[in-house]
Design a protein around this motif. Structure first.
Motif, PDB file in Angstrom:
ATOM      1  N   TYR A  61       0.811  -1.224   0.000  1.00 24.60           N
ATOM      2  CA  TYR A  61       0.000   0.000   0.000  1.00 24.60           C
ATOM      3  C   TYR A  61       0.846   1.277   0.000  1.00 24.60           C
ATOM      4  O   TYR A  61       0.322   2.372   0.213  1.00 24.60           O
ATOM      5  CB  TYR A  61      -0.963   0.021   1.193  1.00 24.60           C
ATOM      6  N   CYS A  62       2.128   1.152  -0.235  1.00 28.70           N
ATOM      7  CA  CYS A  62       2.996   2.329  -0.202  1.00 28.70           C
ATOM      8  C   CYS A  62       2.499   3.397  -1.177  1.00 28.70           C
ATOM      9  O   CYS A  62       2.220   3.115  -2.338  1.00 28.70           O
ATOM     10  CB  CYS A  62       4.422   1.933  -0.566  1.00 28.70           C
ATOM     11  N   HIS A  63       2.399   4.640  -0.684  1.00 32.07           N
ATOM     12  CA  HIS A  63       1.974   5.728  -1.570  1.00 32.07           C
ATOM     13  C   HIS A  63       3.147   6.596  -2.011  1.00 32.07           C
ATOM     14  O   HIS A  63       2.949   7.644  -2.607  1.00 32.07           O
ATOM     15  CB  HIS A  63       0.880   6.582  -0.901  1.00 32.07           C
ATOM     16  N   ASN A  64       4.381   6.126  -1.705  1.00 29.38           N
ATOM     17  CA  ASN A  64       5.570   6.840  -2.174  1.00 29.38           C
ATOM     18  C   ASN A  64       6.566   5.877  -2.819  1.00 29.38           C
ATOM     19  O   ASN A  64       7.732   5.804  -2.412  1.00 29.38           O
ATOM     20  CB  ASN A  64       6.253   7.583  -1.019  1.00 29.38           C
ATOM     21  N   PRO A  65       6.158   5.117  -3.834  1.00 27.41           N
ATOM     22  CA  PRO A  65       7.104   4.177  -4.451  1.00 27.41           C
ATOM     23  C   PRO A  65       8.288   4.869  -5.107  1.00 27.41           C
ATOM     24  O   PRO A  65       9.326   4.245  -5.340  1.00 27.41           O
ATOM     25  CB  PRO A  65       6.245   3.447  -5.493  1.00 27.41           C
ATOM     26  N   ASP A  66       8.151   6.152  -5.384  1.00 31.72           N
ATOM     27  CA  ASP A  66       9.256   6.906  -5.973  1.00 31.72           C
ATOM     28  C   ASP A  66      10.362   7.182  -4.966  1.00 31.72           C
ATOM     29  O   ASP A  66      11.416   7.715  -5.341  1.00 31.72           O
ATOM     30  CB  ASP A  66       8.746   8.219  -6.576  1.00 31.72           C
ATOM     31  N   THR A  67      10.162   6.812  -3.693  1.00 31.25           N
ATOM     32  CA  THR A  67      11.219   6.968  -2.692  1.00 31.25           C
ATOM     33  C   THR A  67      12.018   5.690  -2.500  1.00 31.25           C
ATOM     34  O   THR A  67      12.979   5.683  -1.731  1.00 31.25           O
ATOM     35  CB  THR A  67      10.633   7.377  -1.322  1.00 31.25           C
ATOM     36  N   TRP A  68      11.659   4.600  -3.160  1.00 34.42           N
ATOM     37  CA  TRP A  68      12.285   3.314  -2.872  1.00 34.42           C
ATOM     38  C   TRP A  68      13.763   3.262  -3.246  1.00 34.42           C
ATOM     39  O   TRP A  68      14.586   2.819  -2.455  1.00 34.42           O
ATOM     40  CB  TRP A  68      11.539   2.200  -3.617  1.00 34.42           C
ATOM     41  N   GLU A  69      14.076   3.667  -4.442  1.00 37.71           N
ATOM     42  CA  GLU A  69      15.447   3.477  -4.929  1.00 37.71           C
ATOM     43  C   GLU A  69      16.425   4.394  -4.202  1.00 37.71           C
ATOM     44  O   GLU A  69      16.221   5.603  -4.136  1.00 37.71           O
ATOM     45  CB  GLU A  69      15.521   3.726  -6.440  1.00 37.71           C
ATOM     46  N   LYS A 235      -2.152   5.697  -5.924  1.00 36.73           N
ATOM     47  CA  LYS A 235      -2.292   4.967  -7.188  1.00 36.73           C
ATOM     48  C   LYS A 235      -1.786   5.769  -8.387  1.00 36.73           C
ATOM     49  O   LYS A 235      -1.199   5.210  -9.313  1.00 36.73           O
ATOM     50  CB  LYS A 235      -3.743   4.565  -7.406  1.00 36.73           C
ATOM     51  N   ALA A 236      -1.999   7.085  -8.357  1.00 36.90           N
ATOM     52  CA  ALA A 236      -1.568   7.928  -9.480  1.00 36.90           C
ATOM     53  C   ALA A 236      -0.056   7.849  -9.685  1.00 36.90           C
ATOM     54  O   ALA A 236       0.428   7.883 -10.826  1.00 36.90           O
ATOM     55  CB  ALA A 236      -2.000   9.366  -9.245  1.00 36.90           C
ATOM     56  N   LYS A 237       0.699   7.727  -8.587  1.00 33.55           N
ATOM     57  CA  LYS A 237       2.150   7.614  -8.713  1.00 33.55           C
ATOM     58  C   LYS A 237       2.537   6.321  -9.422  1.00 33.55           C
ATOM     59  O   LYS A 237       3.468   6.296 -10.234  1.00 33.55           O
ATOM     60  CB  LYS A 237       2.813   7.697  -7.336  1.00 33.55           C
ATOM     61  N   TYR A 238       1.832   5.248  -9.090  1.00 37.59           N
ATOM     62  CA  TYR A 238       2.114   3.972  -9.754  1.00 37.59           C
ATOM     63  C   TYR A 238       1.836   4.084 -11.246  1.00 37.59           C
ATOM     64  O   TYR A 238       2.597   3.576 -12.074  1.00 37.59           O
ATOM     65  CB  TYR A 238       1.271   2.854  -9.134  1.00 37.59           C
ATOM     66  N   ASP A 239       0.751   4.746 -11.575  1.00 39.10           N
ATOM     67  CA  ASP A 239       0.428   4.942 -12.996  1.00 39.10           C
ATOM     68  C   ASP A 239       1.526   5.742 -13.691  1.00 39.10           C
ATOM     69  O   ASP A 239       1.944   5.414 -14.805  1.00 39.10           O
ATOM     70  CB  ASP A 239      -0.915   5.667 -13.128  1.00 39.10           C
ATOM     71  N   ASN A 240       1.997   6.795 -13.022  1.00 41.26           N
ATOM     72  CA  ASN A 240       3.044   7.633 -13.616  1.00 41.26           C
ATOM     73  C   ASN A 240       4.361   6.882 -13.783  1.00 41.26           C
ATOM     74  O   ASN A 240       5.148   7.186 -14.700  1.00 41.26           O
ATOM     75  CB  ASN A 240       3.266   8.884 -12.758  1.00 41.26           C
ATOM     76  N   LEU A 241       4.602   5.915 -12.888  1.00 43.84           N
ATOM     77  CA  LEU A 241       5.830   5.125 -12.953  1.00 43.84           C
ATOM     78  C   LEU A 241       5.657   3.859 -13.790  1.00 43.84           C
ATOM     79  O   LEU A 241       6.576   3.035 -13.881  1.00 43.84           O
ATOM     80  CB  LEU A 241       6.279   4.734 -11.539  1.00 43.84           C
TER      81      LEU A 241
END
Length: 283
Positions: A61-69, A235-241
């Protein structure tokens, strides 16, 4: 921008992460994802919230997947990252600075330098962490942790799932280190605020809520408990990524559901406290 999307759902392991952090530790700059200047749910009062880059967890459910790397994004010095805070210092007189992520404890040296600066100015400091980086058998890590806790006022500890196997399904990691970290903070008398997200079909079961309350009842440093309803705003972040959102069919619990879940956790917490107090009296 994430450079290799194929790695995002794959967990990083602690040995790799700690090696990465040590490479960064000789620098005076941290990898910054973003800054929020008016945080109201990240500790007491109005908070200056710093999001650090990099996280080993892969929460569904992470809403910041862009912070993972790790090791990407803008690098800033302590002075640079705090410029916005000190220029608006009067607004934070009843609050302070919270560092989150990502997983902030991936960048221990930067955290220590940052909080050391803030404590010299008598600023309240808070870390929002999963505790996944806790490595009690690693002498170097523990030495740094001791230094960090000396300049930390509060830990906001995110306990994703109380069941070890279910935690691994949810985050790609066991919760063993996380629960050990909670116990360690208790031993060190470091106050914690516990956060827990209820997710239908994953964490939102009475059995797990009661187990969480029972565990928290063994600790003496819990100062607050936040039971938060799962939401799909990320969810929008996942779509963008160009990533699949794994919980797209999961319903969002209501505020009333979260309040009911909190009552279950607190009831189990109080029951465990009473049980332990009775045992103590008998001894």
């Amino acid at each position: 921008m994430v450079s290799d999307l194929s790695i995002l759902r794959q967990p990083f392991f602690h040995t790799e992460l700690y090696h990465t952090e040590r490479q960064v530790s000789f620098m005076t700059k941290g990898y910054i994802h973003s800054i929020e200047s008016c945080g109201t749910v990240d500790g007491p009062g109005l908070r200056y919230v710093i999001f650090l880059q990099g996280c080993p967890m892969r929460c569904l459910y992470c809403h910041n997947p862009d912070t993972w790397e790790p090791n990407i994004g803008e690098q800033q010095s302590v002075e640079e990252v705090l410029e916005g805070f000190y220029s608006n210092l009067p607004f934070y007189r009843h609050g302070g600075v919270t560092v989150t992520g990502g997983e902030p404890m991936m960048q221990m040296d930067f955290l220590i330098e940052l909080f050391t600066k803030l404590k010299k100015d008598h600023i309240h400091t808070c870390i929002d962490t999963s505790g996944i980086m806790f490595q009690p058998s690693n002498a170097v890590f523990m030495e740094k942790l001791e230094k960090l806790l000396q300049v930390t006022d509060l830990i906001m500890l995110d306990i994703k799932h109380i069941n070890g196997e279910e935690h691994k399904k949810l985050t790609a990691h066991s919760n063993e280190r996380i629960l050990a970290f909670a116990r360690y903070l208790d031993e060190q008398n470091i106050p914690i605020w516990v956060r827990h997200v209820i997710v239908p079909g994953i964490t939102f079961y009475q059995e797990y809520l009661e187990q969480l309350g029972t565990f928290l009842g063994t600790l003496n440093n819990v100062k607050a408990l936040d039971i938060l309803p799962y939401h799909s705003m990320g969810k929008a972040k996942y779509d963008n990524l160009h990533m699949d959102y794994p919980l797209k069919d999961t319903p969002e619990p209501s505020k009333e559901d979260a309040e009911a879940a909190k009552r279950v956790v607190l009831a189990a917490y109080k029951h465990e406290k009473q049980r332990l107090n009775k045992l103590s009296e008998e001894l």
